[in-house]
Motif scaffolding. Sequence first.
Motif, PDB file in Angstrom:
ATOM      1  N   GLY A  36      86.824  36.223 110.019  1.00 32.81           N
ATOM      2  CA  GLY A  36      85.656  36.793 110.693  1.00 32.81           C
ATOM      3  C   GLY A  36      85.682  36.575 112.192  1.00 32.81           C
ATOM      4  N   LEU A  37      86.092  35.369 112.608  1.00 30.97           N
ATOM      5  CA  LEU A  37      86.204  35.087 114.043  1.00 30.97           C
ATOM      6  C   LEU A  37      87.261  35.973 114.691  1.00 30.97           C
ATOM      7  CD1 LEU A  37      85.940  31.187 114.235  1.00 30.97           C
ATOM      8  CD2 LEU A  37      84.279  32.861 115.050  1.00 30.97           C
ATOM      9  N   PHE A  38      88.408  36.089 114.028  1.00 25.51           N
ATOM     10  CA  PHE A  38      89.471  36.959 114.535  1.00 25.51           C
ATOM     11  C   PHE A  38      88.951  38.374 114.709  1.00 25.51           C
ATOM     12  CE2 PHE A  38      93.095  34.193 114.193  1.00 25.51           C
ATOM     13  CZ  PHE A  38      94.096  34.842 114.892  1.00 25.51           C
ATOM     14  N   ALA A  39      88.311  38.890 113.682  1.00 27.55           N
ATOM     15  CA  ALA A  39      87.810  40.263 113.719  1.00 27.55           C
ATOM     16  C   ALA A  39      86.818  40.444 114.866  1.00 27.55           C
ATOM     17  CB  ALA A  39      87.160  40.616 112.386  1.00 27.55           C
ATOM     18  N   GLN A  40      85.933  39.490 115.030  1.00 29.68           N
ATOM     19  CA  GLN A  40      84.927  39.580 116.083  1.00 29.68           C
ATOM     20  C   GLN A  40      85.570  39.572 117.467  1.00 29.68           C
ATOM     21  OE1 GLN A  40      82.215  36.282 116.066  1.00 29.68           O
ATOM     22  NE2 GLN A  40      80.926  37.138 117.658  1.00 29.68           N
ATOM     23  N   VAL A  41      86.435  38.600 117.726  1.00 30.21           N
ATOM     24  CA  VAL A  41      87.041  38.470 119.057  1.00 30.21           C
ATOM     25  C   VAL A  41      87.991  39.631 119.359  1.00 30.21           C
ATOM     26  CG1 VAL A  41      88.598  37.050 120.467  1.00 30.21           C
ATOM     27  CG2 VAL A  41      86.789  35.957 119.130  1.00 30.21           C
ATOM     28  N   MET A  42      88.745  40.070 118.356  1.00 27.05           N
ATOM     29  CA  MET A  42      89.733  41.134 118.573  1.00 27.05           C
ATOM     30  C   MET A  42      89.152  42.532 118.385  1.00 27.05           C
ATOM     31  SD  MET A  42      92.247  39.321 119.417  1.00 27.05           S
ATOM     32  CE  MET A  42      92.739  37.615 119.247  1.00 27.05           C
ATOM     33  N   ASN A  43      87.856  42.604 118.068  1.00 27.95           N
ATOM     34  CA  ASN A  43      87.169  43.881 117.872  1.00 27.95           C
ATOM     35  C   ASN A  43      87.829  44.710 116.763  1.00 27.95           C
ATOM     36  OD1 ASN A  43      85.067  45.657 118.420  1.00 27.95           O
ATOM     37  ND2 ASN A  43      86.290  46.818 119.886  1.00 27.95           N
ATOM     38  N   LEU A  44      88.006  44.047 115.614  1.00 28.02           N
ATOM     39  CA  LEU A  44      88.613  44.670 114.440  1.00 28.02           C
ATOM     40  C   LEU A  44      87.692  44.479 113.248  1.00 28.02           C
ATOM     41  CD1 LEU A  44      92.133  42.997 114.813  1.00 28.02           C
ATOM     42  CD2 LEU A  44      91.567  45.350 115.433  1.00 28.02           C
ATOM     43  N   SER A  64      95.715  37.878 126.463  1.00 24.16           N
ATOM     44  CA  SER A  64      95.664  36.453 126.807  1.00 24.16           C
ATOM     45  C   SER A  64      94.218  35.971 126.913  1.00 24.16           C
ATOM     46  CB  SER A  64      96.437  36.169 128.098  1.00 24.16           C
ATOM     47  OG  SER A  64      95.940  36.948 129.158  1.00 24.16           O
ATOM     48  N   LEU A  65      93.343  36.795 127.433  1.00 28.01           N
ATOM     49  CA  LEU A  65      91.932  36.426 127.525  1.00 28.01           C
ATOM     50  C   LEU A  65      91.314  36.298 126.135  1.00 28.01           C
ATOM     51  CD1 LEU A  65      89.386  35.823 129.128  1.00 28.01           C
ATOM     52  CD2 LEU A  65      88.990  38.283 129.288  1.00 28.01           C
ATOM     53  N   ASN A  66      91.584  37.257 125.256  1.00 28.21           N
ATOM     54  CA  ASN A  66      91.055  37.177 123.897  1.00 28.21           C
ATOM     55  C   ASN A  66      91.645  35.994 123.140  1.00 28.21           C
ATOM     56  OD1 ASN A  66      89.271  39.261 124.125  1.00 28.21           O
ATOM     57  ND2 ASN A  66      90.524  40.761 123.066  1.00 28.21           N
ATOM     58  N   LEU A  83      89.362  33.285 121.442  1.00 30.31           N
ATOM     59  CA  LEU A  83      89.532  32.964 120.028  1.00 30.31           C
ATOM     60  C   LEU A  83      89.671  31.460 119.828  1.00 30.31           C
ATOM     61  CD1 LEU A  83      90.031  33.882 117.086  1.00 30.31           C
ATOM     62  CD2 LEU A  83      92.468  33.975 117.679  1.00 30.31           C
ATOM     63  N   ILE A  84      90.500  30.817 120.623  1.00 32.41           N
ATOM     64  CA  ILE A  84      90.704  29.373 120.508  1.00 32.41           C
ATOM     65  C   ILE A  84      89.382  28.651 120.737  1.00 32.41           C
ATOM     66  CG2 ILE A  84      91.857  27.373 121.535  1.00 32.41           C
ATOM     67  CD1 ILE A  84      93.681  29.253 119.823  1.00 32.41           C
ATOM     68  N   SER A  85      88.642  29.063 121.745  1.00 28.74           N
ATOM     69  CA  SER A  85      87.350  28.450 122.042  1.00 28.74           C
ATOM     70  C   SER A  85      86.374  28.610 120.881  1.00 28.74           C
ATOM     71  CB  SER A  85      86.770  29.077 123.313  1.00 28.74           C
ATOM     72  OG  SER A  85      85.483  28.573 123.578  1.00 28.74           O
ATOM     73  N   GLN A  86      86.339  29.809 120.301  1.00 23.73           N
ATOM     74  CA  GLN A  86      85.446  30.071 119.164  1.00 23.73           C
ATOM     75  C   GLN A  86      85.825  29.215 117.953  1.00 23.73           C
ATOM     76  OE1 GLN A  86      82.707  32.156 118.822  1.00 23.73           O
ATOM     77  NE2 GLN A  86      82.810  32.379 121.038  1.00 23.73           N
ATOM     78  N   ILE A  87      87.128  29.102 117.697  1.00 21.86           N
ATOM     79  CA  ILE A  87      87.595  28.301 116.562  1.00 21.86           C
ATOM     80  C   ILE A  87      87.242  26.831 116.775  1.00 21.86           C
ATOM     81  CG2 ILE A  87      89.644  27.465 115.331  1.00 21.86           C
ATOM     82  CD1 ILE A  87      90.916  30.238 115.932  1.00 21.86           C
ATOM     83  N   GLU A  88      87.492  26.333 117.976  1.00 19.66           N
ATOM     84  CA  GLU A  88      87.184  24.927 118.257  1.00 19.66           C
ATOM     85  C   GLU A  88      85.693  24.650 118.082  1.00 19.66           C
ATOM     86  OE1 GLU A  88      90.707  23.583 121.360  1.00 19.66           O
ATOM     87  OE2 GLU A  88      88.867  24.448 122.190  1.00 19.66           O
ATOM     88  N   SER A 136      99.795  27.279 122.632  1.00 23.22           N
ATOM     89  CA  SER A 136     100.873  28.184 123.040  1.00 23.22           C
ATOM     90  C   SER A 136     101.718  28.659 121.866  1.00 23.22           C
ATOM     91  CB  SER A 136     101.751  27.523 124.100  1.00 23.22           C
ATOM     92  OG  SER A 136     102.458  26.429 123.563  1.00 23.22           O
ATOM     93  N   THR A 137     101.688  27.950 120.739  1.00 23.61           N
ATOM     94  CA  THR A 137     102.476  28.375 119.571  1.00 23.61           C
ATOM     95  C   THR A 137     101.649  29.175 118.566  1.00 23.61           C
ATOM     96  OG1 THR A 137     102.043  26.354 118.309  1.00 23.61           O
ATOM     97  CG2 THR A 137     103.977  26.345 119.768  1.00 23.61           C
ATOM     98  N   MET A 138     100.366  29.299 118.790  1.00 27.22           N
ATOM     99  CA  MET A 138      99.478  29.996 117.859  1.00 27.22           C
ATOM    100  C   MET A 138      99.496  31.501 118.163  1.00 27.22           C
ATOM    101  SD  MET A 138      96.515  27.074 118.012  1.00 27.22           S
ATOM    102  CE  MET A 138      95.298  27.766 116.917  1.00 27.22           C
ATOM    103  N   THR A 139     100.636  32.123 117.872  1.00 24.93           N
ATOM    104  CA  THR A 139     100.850  33.523 118.248  1.00 24.93           C
ATOM    105  C   THR A 139     100.762  34.490 117.072  1.00 24.93           C
ATOM    106  OG1 THR A 139     103.234  33.201 118.033  1.00 24.93           O
ATOM    107  CG2 THR A 139     102.266  32.905 120.249  1.00 24.93           C
ATOM    108  N   THR A 140     100.479  33.986 115.881  1.00 19.39           N
ATOM    109  CA  THR A 140     100.244  34.840 114.717  1.00 19.39           C
ATOM    110  C   THR A 140      99.002  34.316 113.999  1.00 19.39           C
ATOM    111  OG1 THR A 140     101.511  33.529 113.121  1.00 19.39           O
ATOM    112  CG2 THR A 140     102.742  35.182 114.382  1.00 19.39           C
ATOM    113  N   TYR A 141      98.390  35.182 113.222  1.00 25.24           N
ATOM    114  CA  TYR A 141      97.237  34.734 112.446  1.00 25.24           C
ATOM    115  C   TYR A 141      97.652  33.589 111.533  1.00 25.24           C
ATOM    116  CZ  TYR A 141      93.511  34.525 109.058  1.00 25.24           C
ATOM    117  OH  TYR A 141      92.506  34.064 108.242  1.00 25.24           O
ATOM    118  N   GLY A 142      98.807  33.707 110.916  1.00 27.72           N
ATOM    119  CA  GLY A 142      99.287  32.670 110.005  1.00 27.72           C
ATOM    120  C   GLY A 142      99.442  31.316 110.686  1.00 27.72           C
TER     121      GLY A 142
END
Length: 82
Positions: free
Chosen positions: A12-20, A39-41, A45-50, A63-69
């Motif tokens: 849900g957070l991903f969808a909200q931040v990425m507008n999906l 890069s801004l999103n 996203l990191i801020s929202q998750i934290e 810097s390594t969190m480059t995929t949803y997985g």
Amino acid sequence: MTTDYMEEDLRGLFAQVMNLSASQVHSEMDQDSCGTWTSLNHLMLISQIESRFGVRFANQEISTMTTYGRVAQTLANHLSPV
């Protein structure tokens, strides 16, 4: 927190931040395949998750969190009891 609940919340957070829609978020999604994953999103996203999960990620992790997985696995590592 159960893994299913964490995944649902994270999706849900991903969808909200990425507008999906949540159905568009999947484990193979990455910065290259998602046009709204800027890069801004990424930082938003990191801020929202934290905030949502009460965790803090190290800069090296971010810097390594480059995929949803990878994001999901890093978060799960922080939420797992030691």
